[in-house]
Design an enzyme around this catalytic site. Structure first.
Site, short mmCIF file in Angstrom:
data_model
loop_
_atom_site.label_atom_id
_atom_site.label_comp_id
_atom_site.label_asym_id
_atom_site.label_seq_id
_atom_site.Cartn_x
_atom_site.Cartn_y
_atom_site.Cartn_z
N GLY A 1 44.83 28.97 35.06
CA GLY A 1 45.52 27.83 35.84
C GLY A 1 45.28 26.34 35.24
O GLY A 1 46.19 25.48 35.33
N TYR B 1 43.54 46.54 43.50
CA TYR B 1 43.98 45.36 42.53
C TYR B 1 45.13 45.86 41.89
O TYR B 1 46.06 45.38 41.63
CB TYR B 1 42.77 45.24 41.66
CG TYR B 1 43.07 44.31 40.42
CD1 TYR B 1 43.36 42.93 40.70
CD2 TYR B 1 43.36 44.78 39.09
CE1 TYR B 1 43.63 42.04 39.85
CE2 TYR B 1 43.60 43.91 38.23
CZ TYR B 1 44.08 42.52 38.40
OH TYR B 1 44.28 41.75 37.53
#
Length: 360
Positions: free
Chosen positions: A51, A200
Site C-alpha cells: 500500500g 484466509y
C-alpha cells in the site's frame, strides 16, 4: 588462477539464472508512463508494504492520495515521507479501521463530504492467518477486514466513483482463493473449529466473487472493477504464518524463498498497472495474476454464489437498513464546500476532520 575460473563461472551462471528466474516470477514493473494529475486515489492500508509503495508511485505520477489506515501515527509518518520523496503535497493520512463498521462509515463520509472526486479506489489492506480474533462488530477478523470492510467501503463510495467516471476499483486478492470455500452456514467460524488458513482462503475467494458481482452491477456506469493477486511479497502481512521461525527454515529455506519473493516495491506494480495503465481502460470483472489476466478458480466463477454473497454481505454490514441495497446516496455538494476544498488545496492541506494536514 585458472583453477578459479570454473567455480566463478558456475557461480555467475547460477546467480544470473536466479536473477532471471526472480524477474520472471515477480512479473516485472508497470511499463505505463501515464500520469494522474488531477485525479484522487483512495488506498486502504497504505502506511506500509504494498500500500505504501503504491501510494508513493501514484503520488509521483501526480495523484491526490488519500491513505486510509488504522494506525494514524504510522500513517502520518508514511504520508510525510511520501510527500518528501515525491514533492507532491497532496498526500494525506486519514483514520480507517476496517475492523469497525463505524470507522468505515466515518471515513467514507469524510471522503464524500470533502473530496470532489474519487477516480481510483484501491482496496489493499488485509490480514492473513491471524488467530481467531473478532472485529468490533463480531465478524471473523479475516472475513470482516478482507471482505466485509472493503465491501462496505466500496458501496459507500460508489456514487462518488460514478460521478468521477471513468474510474476504477481494484481489489487485492490472493492465489489462495483457489482453495477457498464460502460457508454460508458459518461465515464467521462460530460453529466449526477455527482454521486460520481456510478463513484466509475464504476471505480471498470472497474478494474475487465480490469483484465479479460488482462489475456486473456497474455495467454502463463507467466504473470498472478488477481483482489482482500481487504475487508473493515480503511484507508484514505474513507475520502470523510462523514462516522462518525455525532454525532450519531460516537458514536452509530462506535463501530459496528469497528467490521467489518480491519486494513491496515490486509487489505494488500490479496495483499501479491496474490503476493507471491505458490498456486497462474499460476492462472490468477480471482477475489478474500479477499483471496477466487469468481465469480464477471455478468456485470464483459461480454467479449464484456471488449474488448470494452480495446479499448476505449487504445484510451483515447494514446496507439494507440504509434503504439503498448496497448503493450509497449521493452527497450534497454545495458551492461552499467546494470553496473550502479549493482553499485547503492551495495550502497543501486535506480538508475535513480527522485527516492529517501536515504539509511539506
Amino acid at each position: 588462477m585458472s583453477k578459479y575460473i570454473f567455480p566463478v563461472s558456475v557461480f555467475g551462471t547460477v546467480f544470473g539464472c536466479a536473477v532471471l528466474l526472480k524477474n520472471y516470477v515477480t512479473g516485472g514493473r508497470c511499463t505505463s508512463k501515464a500520469t494522474i494529475t488531477g485525479k484522487t486515489v483512495v488506498i486502504t492500508g497504505a502506511n506500509r508494504g504494498i500500500g505504501k509503495e503504491t501510494a508513493q508511485e501514484l503520488a509521483k505520477r501526480g495523484g491526490r492520495i488519500i491513505m486510509g489506515c488504522r494506525d494514524m501515527e504510522k500513517c502520518e509518518a508514511a504520508a510525510k515521507e511520501i510527500r518528501g520523496k515525491t514533492l507532491n503535497p497532496h498526500v494525506y493520512a486519514c483514520h480507517l479501521d476496517l475492523a469497525s463498521m463505524k470507522s468505515i462509515r466515518e471515513f467514507a463520509e469524510r471522503v464524500k463530504q470533502y473530496e470532489q472526486r474519487v477516480d481510483v479506489l484501491i482496496n489493499n489492506a488485509g490480514v492473513m492467518r491471524c488467530p481467531a480474533w473478532k472485529t468490533e462488530d463480531g465478524f471473523d477478523m479475516q472475513f470482516g477486514v478482507n471482505h466485509l470492510g472493503h465491501f462496505l467501503l466500496t458501496n459507500l463510495l460508489l456514487n462518488k466513483l460514478k460521478e468521477s467516471a471513468p474510474s476504477r476499483v481494484i481489489n487485492l486478492t490472493s492465489l489462495a482463493h483457489i482453495v477457498g470455500k464460502i460457508d454460508f452456514e458459518d461465515l464467521n467460524w462460530e460453529k466449526k473449529k477455527f482454521d486460520t488458513k481456510q478463513a484466509y482462503c475464504q476471505s480471498k475467494l470472497a474478494n474475487v466473487l465480490f469483484t465479479r458481482e460488482l462489475a456486473k452491477r456497474l455495467q454502463g456506469t463507467g466504473v470498472t472493477v478488477n481483482a489482482v493477486h500481487p504475487g508473493v511479497v515480503a511484507t508484514e502481512l505474513g507475520r502470523h504464518t510462523g514462516l522462518h521461525q525455525s532454525q532450519f527454515s531460516s537458514s536452509v529455506l530462506s535463501p530459496f524463498f528469497s528467490l521467489l519473493v518480491k519486494s513491496p516495491e515490486l509487489g505494488a506494480q500490479p496495483s499501479i498497472y491496474l490503476a493507471v495503465s491505458e490498456e486497462m481502460e474499460g476492462v472490468t470483472g477480471c482477475y489478474y495474476d500479477v499483471m496477466t489476466e487469468k481465469e480464477p478458480a471455478p468456485q470464483a466463477l459461480d454467479d449464484e454464489v456471488a449474488q448470494k454473497l452480495w446479499e448476505v454481505s449487504s445484510r451483515l454490514v447494514g446496507l439494507e437498513e440504509d434503504g439503498h441495497s448496497g448503493k450509497s446516496n449521493p452527497p450534497a455538494e454545495g458551492q461552499s464546500k467546494h470553496a473550502q476544498t479549493d482553499q485547503a488545496q492551495k495550502h497543501g492541506q486535506s480538508p475535513g476532520p480527522a485527516v492529517s494536514s501536515v504539509g511539506l
